[in-house]
Motif scaffolding. Structure first.
Motif, short mmCIF file in Angstrom:
data_model
loop_
_atom_site.label_atom_id
_atom_site.label_comp_id
_atom_site.label_asym_id
_atom_site.label_seq_id
_atom_site.Cartn_x
_atom_site.Cartn_y
_atom_site.Cartn_z
N LYS A 105 0.79 -1.18 0.65
CA LYS A 105 0.44 -0.20 -0.42
C LYS A 105 0.75 0.93 -0.54
CE LYS A 105 -3.75 -2.15 2.57
NZ LYS A 105 -3.23 -3.17 2.32
N PRO A 106 0.51 2.44 -0.80
CA PRO A 106 1.10 3.47 -0.42
C PRO A 106 1.51 3.89 0.76
CG PRO A 106 -1.01 3.69 -1.75
CD PRO A 106 -1.11 2.45 -0.86
N PHE A 107 3.59 4.04 1.04
CA PHE A 107 4.22 5.02 2.15
C PHE A 107 5.11 5.13 1.41
CE2 PHE A 107 7.19 3.11 5.34
CZ PHE A 107 6.35 3.16 6.19
N ARG A 108 5.79 6.41 2.42
CA ARG A 108 7.19 6.12 2.31
C ARG A 108 8.23 6.17 3.63
NH1 ARG A 108 4.63 6.45 -1.86
NH2 ARG A 108 3.70 8.71 -2.58
N MET A 340 2.50 2.22 12.73
CA MET A 340 1.97 3.62 13.08
C MET A 340 3.34 4.91 12.76
SD MET A 340 1.19 3.57 17.19
CE MET A 340 2.71 2.58 17.39
N ASP A 341 2.63 5.42 12.03
CA ASP A 341 2.97 7.01 12.20
C ASP A 341 1.88 8.45 12.84
OD1 ASP A 341 4.61 9.21 10.69
OD2 ASP A 341 3.72 8.85 8.82
N HIS A 342 2.33 9.42 12.45
CA HIS A 342 1.50 10.73 12.74
C HIS A 342 0.73 10.98 11.09
CE1 HIS A 342 3.04 11.68 15.93
NE2 HIS A 342 2.11 11.20 16.51
N HIS A 343 -0.96 10.80 10.70
CA HIS A 343 -1.45 11.88 9.70
C HIS A 343 -1.85 13.08 9.93
CE1 HIS A 343 -5.44 11.66 11.36
NE2 HIS A 343 -4.73 10.65 12.86
N PHE A 344 -1.99 13.54 8.29
CA PHE A 344 -1.20 14.89 8.15
C PHE A 344 -2.24 15.29 6.68
CE2 PHE A 344 2.10 14.08 6.44
CZ PHE A 344 2.92 15.17 5.88
N ARG A 345 -1.23 16.74 6.18
CA ARG A 345 -1.53 17.19 5.01
C ARG A 345 -3.36 17.49 5.54
NH1 ARG A 345 1.81 15.68 0.83
NH2 ARG A 345 0.02 15.29 -0.40
N ILE A 346 -3.60 18.29 6.01
CA ILE A 346 -5.00 18.88 6.40
C ILE A 346 -5.09 19.36 7.37
CG2 ILE A 346 -5.72 17.11 8.48
CD1 ILE A 346 -7.93 16.73 7.37
N GLY A 347 -5.45 20.76 6.84
CA GLY A 347 -6.01 21.96 7.27
C GLY A 347 -6.61 23.15 6.70
N ALA A 348 -6.19 24.43 7.05
CA ALA A 348 -7.04 25.36 6.45
C ALA A 348 -6.67 26.83 6.23
CB ALA A 348 -8.41 25.86 7.27
N GLY A 493 -4.49 14.32 1.99
CA GLY A 493 -4.65 12.84 2.60
C GLY A 493 -3.50 12.85 2.83
N SER A 494 -3.22 11.42 2.98
CA SER A 494 -1.76 11.27 4.29
C SER A 494 -1.22 9.35 3.91
CB SER A 494 -2.58 11.51 5.61
OG SER A 494 -0.69 11.71 6.34
N VAL A 495 -0.62 9.45 3.76
CA VAL A 495 0.44 8.43 3.36
C VAL A 495 0.81 7.85 5.12
CG1 VAL A 495 2.13 6.64 1.93
CG2 VAL A 495 0.27 8.14 0.90
N VAL A 496 0.52 6.47 5.19
CA VAL A 496 1.90 6.21 6.08
C VAL A 496 3.20 6.23 6.16
CG1 VAL A 496 2.36 4.70 7.74
CG2 VAL A 496 -0.23 4.78 7.02
N GLY A 497 4.01 6.85 7.10
CA GLY A 497 5.40 7.38 6.32
C GLY A 497 5.54 8.83 6.25
N GLY A 498 4.82 9.02 5.33
CA GLY A 498 4.37 11.05 4.65
C GLY A 498 4.78 11.60 6.12
N ALA A 499 4.54 11.06 7.11
CA ALA A 499 4.85 12.91 8.34
C ALA A 499 6.30 12.07 8.52
CB ALA A 499 4.01 12.23 9.58
#
Length: 569
Positions: A105-108, A340-348, A493-499
């Motif tokens: 699955k998509p991962f960074r 685990m990772d933190h999910h992010f890339r969301i806000g305003a 969207g947030s990919v595990v490893g992205g943070a």
């Protein structure tokens, strides 16, 4: 016969530390200062403090035309286009050819290739976990219970903070314990205004300046290591010749080297931890020189695995024997799971119309922070855990008109003045530990050092998707209520490893049947192997985890030395 004995003696140390990043640096410092002869093995190249940061003092006109990945994409095929892999730090990362991995699955997975690891390029945000984090699994029936509580690690937080130097503001919040702070950095005008309005309109929500491992002022303990105060250049990712932020090179290596008991060996890919089944102990490690491909063995009484969460677990998984056919210490079957990772890339973000006669000083290498407020006290949501916001304000610069089809003297004149104030919030949410989220080894595909390919099968779950609804809506609502106009929300969207906050896969726990490590970061059944980096995490919290790695590493090193002296290792 004597030649063999002498050769092994030359390769024998009191302790081996694998990895030189945040955790490895602390382990080496503490072990050497407590009297042990330590071998630090790092797969990356040397990077000298001060002189090694080749781009640190270059002007913008001397740098590549963009800070994005751009034409480096072919060299770094695994990295996302908006990655922290900036051109100004490209030489610090391992090229894709040396870091290939598989994504079910998509991962960074971004990996440094230098002594110091990600301590050179990290974001420096430094927050303590609280008992709300440490007892959440047990309280909610998720995963397994942490084998420690806040009181167990609090003294070690204080210890590492005084040395590393953490600037910030005391708040007295149960969900975000205060640190041993240097003076807080100043907020910008728009941030102060937004703070007042959020705290008025939403009781229980607090905005503060980020808690960062940048020296707002250097004290004697930092200056004795050759460090100086932050210069407000905001070029941290290039490496800081002033030692203005915490890194292995500026903070933990100097005292370790000063003892005369540290041997640092770069270009060393550790492929296996050797095990003596009769003694139930690890005996040493096997290493491949990344340049010459020469194979070597080193021996020690104690081994600290600090290669970063994914690499540390990959090493344990590759350390197979008759006793451990599925990886060292893997009696529980949990090794590689609960990633685990933190999910992010969301806000305003939006614009604040006001304060045109005000500006700010310098280029502050920090932003604001809004601590978690969901599922705290009487607040109950339809998901578990919570999130915090990072972000900040500023004034638009000349770049605001880059896309405009205009020219001439009037345009030039306008761009000599700053634009409007802007303000943005970015959510960082907790990811639950789940057995299904895992990494494993594909032994049919070996790299040039003979190591199996790491494969990832992980994604955020339903709990995180529910949380993201609040993360988006709350950000917009808070900015709008604070008088910010033209507020626009986003969810990229947030990919595990992205943070780049990878955690888990060799978790701590109370029961050897359900965990890999005990309360002191020891492998339950291999007492002289310690794993205090991100692999040990039992849950992820919603705050940046590096400060916790520091505290756990110092704590584990102290315990290991006491056990050695008591002849229990």
């Amino acid at each position: 016969m004597h030649l063999t004995i002498d050769a092994k003696k030359e390769m024998t140390y009191d302790a081996i530390v694998i990895g030189s990043g945040v955790s490895g640096g602390w382990a080496a410092k503490e072990l050497t200062e407590k009297g042990l002869r330590v071998l630090m093995l790092e797969r990356g190249r040397p990077l000298e403090h001060v002189t090694g940061y080749e781009d640190a003092l270059k002007g913008p006109w001397q740098m590549p035309e963009t800070s994005r990945l751009g034409d480096l994409a072919p060299r770094y095929p695994q990295a996302p286009q908006d990655s922290t892999l900036a051109k100004s730090a490209q030489s610090y990362w391992m090229p894709g050819a040396d870091t290939s991995y598989r994504q079910d699955k998509p991962f960074r997975w971004l990996r440094p290739g230098i002594v110091g690891g990600k301590s050179i390029m990290w974001g420096r945000q430094s927050y303590r976990f609280s008992d709300i984090d440490f007892d959440a699994n047990a309280r909610e029936g998720v995963g397994v219970d942490w084998p420690i509580r806040y009181k167990d690690i609090a003294p070690w937080y204080s210890y590492v903070e005084k040395i590393a130097g953490i600037s910030g503001e005391k708040l007295g919040l149960p969900q975000l314990p205060d640190s041993e702070f240097l003076p807080p950095m100043d907020m910008f005008l728009v941030e102060k205004e937004v703070r007042k309005r959020i705290e008025k309109n939403f009781p229980g929500r607090i905005m503060t300046i980020g808690r960062t491992a940048n020296l707002s002022e250097a004290r004697k303990i930092q200056m004795d290591s050759g460090r100086a105060s932050c210069q407000y250049r905001n070029q941290c990712i290039r490496g800081c010749p002033y030692g203005g932020y915490f890194s292995t090179q500026s903070c933990t290596l100097p005292p370790a080297v000063k003892t005369g008991r540290l041997t640092l060996r770069p270009h060393s890919v550790v492929t296996e931890i050797m095990h003596d089944a009769q003694k139930q102990r690890a005996t040493g490690v096997r290493v491949v020189d990344s340049e010459t491909l020469e194979h070597r063995e080193y021996f020690a009484k104690v081994i600290f695995v600090c290669a970063s969460a994914m690499a540390s677990t990959a090493l344990l998984m590759n350390s197979v024997s008759d006793r451990y056919p599925n990886g060292m210490g893997n009696d529980s079957g949990q090794l590689g799971h609960n990633l685990m990772d933190h999910h992010f890339r969301i806000g305003a973000s939006g614009v604040w119309e006001g304060g045109e006669d005000r500006y700010f000083y310098g280029r502050r290498a920090n932003g604001i922070y809004i601590p978690r407020y969901r599922n705290i006290g009487t607040d109950k949501r339809d998901y578990l855990r919570g999130f915090g916001y990072q972000g900040g304000g500023g004034r638009q610069g000349w770049q605001r008109s880059v896309a405009e089809l205009s020219f001439g003297a009037s345009l030039k004149e306008e761009l000599t003045h700053p634009g409007l104030w802007t303000m943005g919030l970015i959510g960082f949410g907790e990811q639950l530990p789940e057995y299904r989220n895992r990494m494993y080894l594909d032994k049919t595909q070996l790299d040039k050092w003979g190591m199996p390919t790491v494969a990832f099968d992980a994604e955020i779950g339903e709990n995180e998707r529910k949380m993201r609804i609040d993360m988006l809506n709350d950000a917009q609502e808070m900015l709008q209520s604070a008088g910010i106009s033209n507020v626009k929300g986003y969810d990229q969207g947030s990919v595990v490893g992205g943070a780049v906050h990878e955690m888990g896969t060799a978790r701590m726990g109370r029961d050897p049947k359900t965990s890999v490590l005990n309360a002191h970061n020891q492998i339950h059944t291999v007492k002289n192997v310690f794993v205090p980096d991100g692999a040990c995490m039992t849950s992820s919290g919603c705050v940046n985890p590096s400060l916790t790695y520091m505290a756990l590493s110092a704590r584990a090193a102290d315990f290991a030395v006491r056990e050695l002296k008591a002849r229990r290792l």
